[in-house]
Design an enzyme around this catalytic site. Structure first.
Site, short mmCIF file in Angstrom:
data_model
loop_
_atom_site.label_atom_id
_atom_site.label_comp_id
_atom_site.label_asym_id
_atom_site.label_seq_id
_atom_site.Cartn_x
_atom_site.Cartn_y
_atom_site.Cartn_z
N HIS A 1 0.90 -1.24 0.13
CA HIS A 1 0.06 0.13 0.03
C HIS A 1 1.01 1.31 -0.16
O HIS A 1 1.14 1.83 1.10
CB HIS A 1 -1.01 0.03 1.46
CG HIS A 1 -1.83 1.02 1.30
ND1 HIS A 1 -3.20 1.00 1.99
CD2 HIS A 1 -2.21 2.32 0.63
CE1 HIS A 1 -3.85 1.82 1.74
NE2 HIS A 1 -3.41 2.76 0.72
N HIS B 1 1.93 4.97 -2.12
CA HIS B 1 1.66 6.34 -3.16
C HIS B 1 2.98 6.72 -3.48
O HIS B 1 3.43 7.65 -2.72
CB HIS B 1 0.54 7.18 -2.57
CG HIS B 1 -0.73 6.58 -2.03
ND1 HIS B 1 -1.83 6.49 -2.93
CD2 HIS B 1 -1.06 5.76 -0.83
CE1 HIS B 1 -2.98 6.03 -2.07
NE2 HIS B 1 -2.42 5.62 -0.87
N ARG C 1 3.10 8.70 -6.11
CA ARG C 1 2.96 9.97 -6.38
C ARG C 1 3.13 10.51 -7.95
O ARG C 1 2.91 11.80 -8.28
CB ARG C 1 3.46 11.10 -5.55
CG ARG C 1 3.16 10.94 -4.24
CD ARG C 1 1.50 11.07 -3.97
NE ARG C 1 1.21 11.41 -2.44
CZ ARG C 1 0.25 11.27 -1.90
NH1 ARG C 1 -0.88 11.06 -2.59
NH2 ARG C 1 0.02 11.69 -0.44
N ASP D 1 0.89 2.33 3.80
CA ASP D 1 0.00 3.65 3.32
C ASP D 1 1.07 4.90 2.97
O ASP D 1 0.69 5.84 3.37
CB ASP D 1 -1.14 3.85 3.99
CG ASP D 1 -2.13 4.91 3.33
OD1 ASP D 1 -2.04 5.06 2.18
OD2 ASP D 1 -2.90 5.54 3.97
N HIS E 1 3.45 14.32 1.33
CA HIS E 1 3.31 15.50 0.77
C HIS E 1 4.59 16.41 0.96
O HIS E 1 5.33 16.09 1.70
CB HIS E 1 2.34 15.95 1.59
CG HIS E 1 0.90 15.23 1.18
ND1 HIS E 1 0.05 15.39 0.35
CD2 HIS E 1 0.40 14.30 2.20
CE1 HIS E 1 -1.07 14.68 0.28
NE2 HIS E 1 -0.73 13.89 1.44
#
Length: 444
Positions: free
Chosen positions: A60, A62, A64, A305, A309
């Site tokens: 899991h 990201h 991006r 997860d 950012h």
């Protein structure tokens, strides 16, 4: 003759531990040797008194890219993975654009080639457009993701009828469906009831009831259709209790994340934006229930997860706590945080391997190549020295997020080497090889 022998260590798999040497040839484990057996190799790595673990598989993540590379990209994200001992990354589809068509998936796969430090498998998102399914399935993504709340409407299946309808359509397909549990009606209703915009309002919008309802809905829909599903991160006592009661009804697995095993909602008052994600952190009773489920073997997979950012995005001022970009980095800290749970007696080393290597590899279609140290498997191997200690620091993080919620934590172990398909890619906290990760697809 072997290409490499890793000697003197204890080999840890999900089914136990054994002292042995490991012979590697042509990128794969060629033999498990009795310690001290006469064998020749071009390179011998002395791992005396260390433990060898299969490279971790983070199901899991990201990364991006495309479209959100101010947050992360293939290079920075997989560099963090390599440094943390994650040799296979399963990338989620929520980029810009979302990975919803075969063209978008193929483009993403092509974009990654030559730029990834570990192996990467891609996950695609299910939309209301059923005509897209055949093209997606032809590219063999490691999963198709079904969302039930808090996403754009074209990707949202917010009733049990909608979930069951899609699962029925996919029941005969050779794929796994990842389901993120939630409840759009509670999310919307809470927004109408509480407009304060503070932390309490955010918590109320995504309560344990929404998670538990989402877990139940997913399992019941899978039971009624025969689909194979994987329920994304659970983190509440109510969600765990629901899982405990219903899990035998269907072909279903479940995951949680390290942050949910250590932090509570009270930590928002000090860490604030840097811990904000979804589902929200719960209270101490929920953490205790989750740890108990982990100890009892009720949790199939621990994934991160990883959802970074940029520092500027996290530091900006927002009208409401819910508006802060949700997600934290985690790829580089999966292994050390799990080793901390081993040190605390919550799990054993073999449990770590089961939840973070073998199970995700098998469930997401990489079985037979990843997640196990055995002849025929890719030689993705970690050397861990439990006689030494290490400290997690912000300064060492390779992610573009440039921080970790575990900054300053001491871990009673040190990752000394990482091998990807037999080649050393990390030694003592430094990348030692050019990016040569492969794009991997679902095998079975």
């Amino acid at each position: 003759m072997f290409d490499t022998i890793i000697s003197g260590a204890t080999v840890v798999n999900a089914d136990g531990e054994a002292r042995a040497d490991v012979g590697i040839k042509d990128g794969r484990v060629a033999a498990i040797l009795t310690l001290g057996d006469a064998a020749e190799a071009r390179t011998v790595v002395d791992a005396t008194s260390c433990h060898l673990l299969p490279g971790l598989v983070d199901a899991h993540v990201h990364l991006r890219e495309p479209g959100l590379t101010q947050k992360e990209d293939f290079d920075s994200g997989t560099r963090a993975a390599a440094l943390g001992g994650v040799t296979s990354v399963l990338d989620m589809p929520t980029d810009d654009p979302w990975t919803a068509t075969s063209e978008q998936l193929a483009e993403k796969m092509a974009m990654a080639k030559g730029r990834i430090h570990v192996d990467v498998g891609f996950q695609a998102v299910l939309s209301q457009d059923l005509s897209l399914l055949e093209g997606l399935l032809a590219l063999r993504p490691v999963s198709l993701e079904l969302f039930t709340a808090d996403v754009p409407e074209v990707f949202r299946f917010d009733t049990i009828d909608a979930v069951a309808g899609m699962l029925k359509r996919l029941a005969g397909c050779d794929t796994l469906i990842g389901i993120s549990p939630g409840d759009q009606s509670i999310l919307e209703g809470s927004g109408l009831r509480n407009r304060a915009g503070d932390i309490a309002a955010f918590l109320a919008s995504r309560p344990p009831l929404a998670e538990a309802g989402g877990v139940a809905r997913a399992i019941l829909a899978a039971a009624g259709t025969g689909a194979r599903i994987h329920v994304r991160q659970v983190n509440s006592a109510l969600g765990v209790s629901t899982w405990r009661r219903l899990r035998d009804m269907a072909d279903v697995t479940v995951e949680t994340t390290p942050q949910n095993l250590f932090f509570t909602a009270e930590d928002y008052t000090t860490a604030g934006a840097n811990l904000k994600g979804s589902p929200p952190l719960r209270d101490a009773r929920d953490v205790e229930a989750l740890r108990l489920a982990l100890s009892e073997g009720l949790i199939d997979i621990v994934a991160t997860d990883h959802a970074p950012h940029s520092p500027a995005e996290k530091a900006a001022t927002y009208a409401a706590f819910a508006d802060i970009p949700g997600g934290t980095p985690g790829l580089q800290t999966l292994l050390p945080t799990m080793l901390k749970l081993v040190a605390e007696g919550v799990i054993a080393l073999s449990d770590l391997v089961r939840m973070c290597a073998r199970n995700p590899a098998e469930r997401f279609g990489l079985g037979g190549s990843k997640g196990v140290i055995a002849p025929g498997y890719d030689a993705d191997i970690l050397v861990v020295d439990r006689r030494r200690t290490s400290v997690i620091t912000d300064a060492e993080q390779a992610s573009r997020a440039a921080y970790t919620p575990f900054d300053g934590w001491s871990i009673p172990a040190r990752l000394t080497h990482v091998f990807l398909r037999g080649e050393e890619i990390v030694r003592d906290g430094a990348i030692t090889a050019e990016a040569h990760g492969a794009v991997v697809a679902r095998r079975a």
